[in-house]
Design an enzyme around this catalytic site. Sequence first.
Site, short mmCIF file in Angstrom:
data_model
loop_
_atom_site.label_atom_id
_atom_site.label_comp_id
_atom_site.label_asym_id
_atom_site.label_seq_id
_atom_site.Cartn_x
_atom_site.Cartn_y
_atom_site.Cartn_z
N THR A 277 11.33 -1.69 2.91
CA THR A 277 10.94 -1.94 4.29
C THR A 277 11.06 -3.43 4.57
OG1 THR A 277 9.47 -0.04 4.40
CG2 THR A 277 9.07 -1.75 6.00
N PHE A 279 9.89 -6.44 6.93
CA PHE A 279 8.78 -6.81 7.83
C PHE A 279 9.13 -8.10 8.56
CE2 PHE A 279 6.99 -4.21 4.54
CZ PHE A 279 5.98 -3.48 5.14
#
Length: 691
Positions: A277, A279
């Site tokens: 992921t 961010f």
Amino acid sequence: MTADLEALRKALDGLDDRLIETLAERQQMIDEVAKHKSEQPVNLHDGLREREILSRLAQKGRTGGLDGFFVMSVFREIFDYSIRRQQNRLSGNGDDESKAPSLVVGHLGIQGSNSQLAAAKYFGTSQAGVVYQGCGSFGDLVEGVNNGSLDRAVIPLENTTAGSINASYDLLARSDLSLVGEEVLRIDHCLLAVTHAPVAGIRRVYSHPEALNQCSEFLRTLTHCRVESVADTATAARVVAKQRHASCAAIASPEAAHIYDLCIIRRGLANQRENYTRFGVIARQALTFDLRIPCKTSLMFATGHEKGALLSCLNILSNYGLNLTKLESRPRPNVPWEYLFYVDFEGNLAEDHVVAALQALTSKTSYMKVLGSYPQRTARSGERAEMIDAVALRVDPAAGAMAGVAKACPAVPKSLDKKSYRLVTREQRPEDSTVRVGNVTVGGDRPVVIAGPCSVESREQVIACARVVRECGGDLLRGGCFKPRTSPYSFQGLGYEGLELLAEAGRQFDLPIVTEVLHPSDLHAIAEKADMIQIGARNMQNFPLLREVGKVDRPVFLKRGMMATVDEWLAAAEYILAHGNQQVVLCERGIRTFETSTRFTLDLSAIPVVRERTHLPILVDPSHACGKRRWVSPLAESAIAAGAHGIMVEIHPEPDKALCDGPQSLDFEDFAGMMSRLRHAHQATTVANAR
Ligand code: PEP
Ligand code: MN
């Protein structure tokens, strides 16, 4: 325990302590190296050298009986940590962080959530003390950064399995925050339970919906198992730890297992083995980073209405040698079937060619917002070809990320170097630009008519005006809600109540609405409701207001100041364009001269002058110029004859009873007459042109 085992464990503890001491010593040496580098124009990261060292170490590891891959991954972590430390030293992780006594960093979820782990990874090398604060929603994070209770917030942007996190992109579009960092976290979804129970015995699984989604294939293999969504993965772990049921499990990180004292009963649950992921770190203001740190820049834009507009935007980036790392589209707020494009590319706003590219891009877009530059984490491009001179850069607190673009810029033709405006000129964009307001195009071949009451006084009044505008073929409904009155004792407008009434009338008669904004603090609320924002004559040089209007994705109706030259007026428009918003329509409304017979002197000669100098559309407001109803129509007709793209007039059901500007307001009969004359004049011109 035997004495031998005891002795071995002691020896191991000693070895671990030595490892830590060695790492600390290594770090001190790295800090020394960083000091040397900070005085020289060298790249921080030498990819080639790193690969050589890694393969040497792997070789050495293998001869000592270690797995080469294991050795490489341990050292990659060590190198990564020291690069981050050096970057932080060089620019204080973006100037202010090195000086701040402590930073309050917001993240989604509780301790152990992936957002918190990403925040800890990003700020782990920060020289400032960091206080982490969990928040329940995206909205809380943005609000926190906006009101100053948070210095930074970490939000998930995209996942390699599930794709973009739309809520984050929409939030960046709506807010005025900057991106100042990115972090990439490898997501290891694990099944956590209170004991080492077999997976087959699990009857209930808790996790964040996104995590459940990413592990859908594993979840399908479970039978008689209920799946429940909770706020974040760490909360799922906490719930399981509290319940202490052997049949309950959470999908969360190994760190959450550690924090909530749970057992990891299965690892690697995600549908895809490689699951990361990305961010974003957001802040109130953009930060500037040293040129030796490989950076990315993020921006969003809406294209103009020309064919191939997106392609020509992407070509500009490519022509400036900028490598695109992401392109994403989201629906443009309040504009059906139009899109906002999000672009990330390798480059730093502090580099001239990046500023030049963005400047060139500005004139191809109808709206552009630069979110910021930040150290790149997705790919470590130590291989960047050129050596760049180090420049110590400071944040410009007065300006947003667009500031660099508004500064001197090599993309500007030489002839414009000394001009107070550049983006608005024909040299920058030879063809006429058009501005779309709702479904109306301003600046095209057909003149547009904006009409409505000087101020919205009541529902009946504004509805009556909207009906007649629609019936007579007008295009936009205008009504003042926040009035800039010369005297504080005059009617100041109905404010937001008036705006609601104007919006209702616009909706009822399918007319986009225009209203004036007086203060930056009202801008966003007004832009939510109005299709076009008016900047009145008295505010033409209200620079903070122009700057803010430049940051929103809404067309602007910029009136000429009563004492402003054409050049000053164009420089005011430049403020708006330079901050990203290209959707500006000019409005000539009369200037102060020695003549007192009319309220102002309508400067019709400004029309050809403006059309020669700028590509922006120009409208004419004869009502405020002459101040008398009977002179409005002839001036409106002359304006169109002189080349204006339309007119703006004030109308009222009972002008004599108007609370504001009654003497210059047309009654409905006069308005209908003027509209019919304008229509005939336009038809005649079209026929003549066709011959
Ligand atoms: C208006 O348009 O209502 C107005 C106040 O006009 P100006 O800013 O041109 O005076
Ligand atoms: Mn008025």
